[in-house]
Design a protein around this motif. Structure first.
Motif, PDB file in Angstrom:
ATOM      1  N   THR A  81      -4.125   3.875   0.115  1.00 23.36           N
ATOM      2  CA  THR A  81      -3.480   2.590   0.361  1.00 23.36           C
ATOM      3  C   THR A  81      -3.774   1.574  -0.726  1.00 23.36           C
ATOM      4  O   THR A  81      -3.123   0.530  -0.785  1.00 23.36           O
ATOM      5  CB  THR A  81      -3.915   1.989   1.714  1.00 23.36           C
ATOM      6  OG1 THR A  81      -5.314   1.667   1.653  1.00 23.36           O
ATOM      7  CG2 THR A  81      -3.644   2.953   2.856  1.00 23.36           C
ATOM      8  N   GLN A  82      -4.751   1.845  -1.574  1.00 22.98           N
ATOM      9  CA  GLN A  82      -5.106   0.926  -2.659  1.00 22.98           C
ATOM     10  C   GLN A  82      -4.291   1.257  -3.895  1.00 22.98           C
ATOM     11  O   GLN A  82      -4.394   2.345  -4.442  1.00 22.98           O
ATOM     12  CB  GLN A  82      -6.600   1.019  -2.985  1.00 22.98           C
ATOM     13  CG  GLN A  82      -7.497   0.634  -1.839  1.00 22.98           C
ATOM     14  CD  GLN A  82      -7.284  -0.817  -1.424  1.00 22.98           C
ATOM     15  OE1 GLN A  82      -7.225  -1.697  -2.256  1.00 22.98           O
ATOM     16  NE2 GLN A  82      -7.178  -1.040  -0.132  1.00 22.98           N
ATOM     17  N   LYS A  83      -3.483   0.307  -4.317  1.00 21.64           N
ATOM     18  CA  LYS A  83      -2.641   0.512  -5.495  1.00 21.64           C
ATOM     19  C   LYS A  83      -3.427   0.154  -6.744  1.00 21.64           C
ATOM     20  O   LYS A  83      -4.188  -0.795  -6.760  1.00 21.64           O
ATOM     21  CB  LYS A  83      -1.400  -0.351  -5.408  1.00 21.64           C
ATOM     22  CG  LYS A  83      -0.504   0.033  -4.261  1.00 21.64           C
ATOM     23  CD  LYS A  83       0.731  -0.841  -4.261  1.00 21.64           C
ATOM     24  CE  LYS A  83       1.751  -0.350  -3.358  1.00 21.64           C
ATOM     25  NZ  LYS A  83       2.011  -0.416  -2.159  1.00 21.64           N
ATOM     26  N   GLU A  84      -3.209   0.923  -7.791  1.00 23.95           N
ATOM     27  CA  GLU A  84      -3.834   0.633  -9.079  1.00 23.95           C
ATOM     28  C   GLU A  84      -2.728   0.302 -10.075  1.00 23.95           C
ATOM     29  O   GLU A  84      -1.808   1.086 -10.264  1.00 23.95           O
ATOM     30  CB  GLU A  84      -4.621   1.841  -9.577  1.00 23.95           C
ATOM     31  CG  GLU A  84      -5.832   2.128  -8.729  1.00 23.95           C
ATOM     32  CD  GLU A  84      -6.647   3.275  -9.282  1.00 23.95           C
ATOM     33  OE1 GLU A  84      -6.569   3.539 -10.496  1.00 23.95           O
ATOM     34  OE2 GLU A  84      -7.354   3.911  -8.505  1.00 23.95           O
ATOM     35  N   SER A  88       2.344  -4.994  -8.169  1.00 23.70           N
ATOM     36  CA  SER A  88       1.608  -5.622  -7.066  1.00 23.70           C
ATOM     37  C   SER A  88       0.273  -6.186  -7.510  1.00 23.70           C
ATOM     38  O   SER A  88      -0.314  -7.020  -6.825  1.00 23.70           O
ATOM     39  CB  SER A  88       1.395  -4.600  -5.944  1.00 23.70           C
ATOM     40  OG  SER A  88       0.566  -3.559  -6.387  1.00 23.70           O
TER      41      SER A  88
END
Length: 93
Positions: A81-84, A88
């Protein structure tokens, strides 16, 4: 413990630890106990073919999380769920 880099009460059901050959995660499973089923949190290690190579059951979720962070916390932590990068994370907007 920083929950963004470790398993926590809010991310345990979708995050995992990853090494070169293994993946460590927590699953919610049922264990037969007489005529009933006891639900437990299972710290599980899978190989590259998704075959189970280790499993340890815990009655309490916080104990399973502590075990995972203590035992596998040196592996790469994966939280899908953590975007890199990408738009965003851009602060220019």
């Amino acid at each position: 413990m920083n929950s963004t880099n470790n398993m926590s009460l809010t991310n345990w059901n979708f995050s995992y630890y990853n090494s070169e050959f293994f993946k460590a995660l927590i699953s919610f499973t049922g264990v037969p106990k007489g005529d009933d089923i006891e639900f437990v949190y299972s710290a599980t290690v899978l190989d590259l073919e998704e075959k189970e190579v280790f499993q340890k059951d815990f009655k309490a979720l916080d104990e399973a999380i502590l075990f995972m962070n203590t035992t596998y916390g040196h592996w790469t932590f994966m939280d899908p769920t953590q975007k890199e990068g990408g738009c965003s994370s851009c602060e220019a907007h």
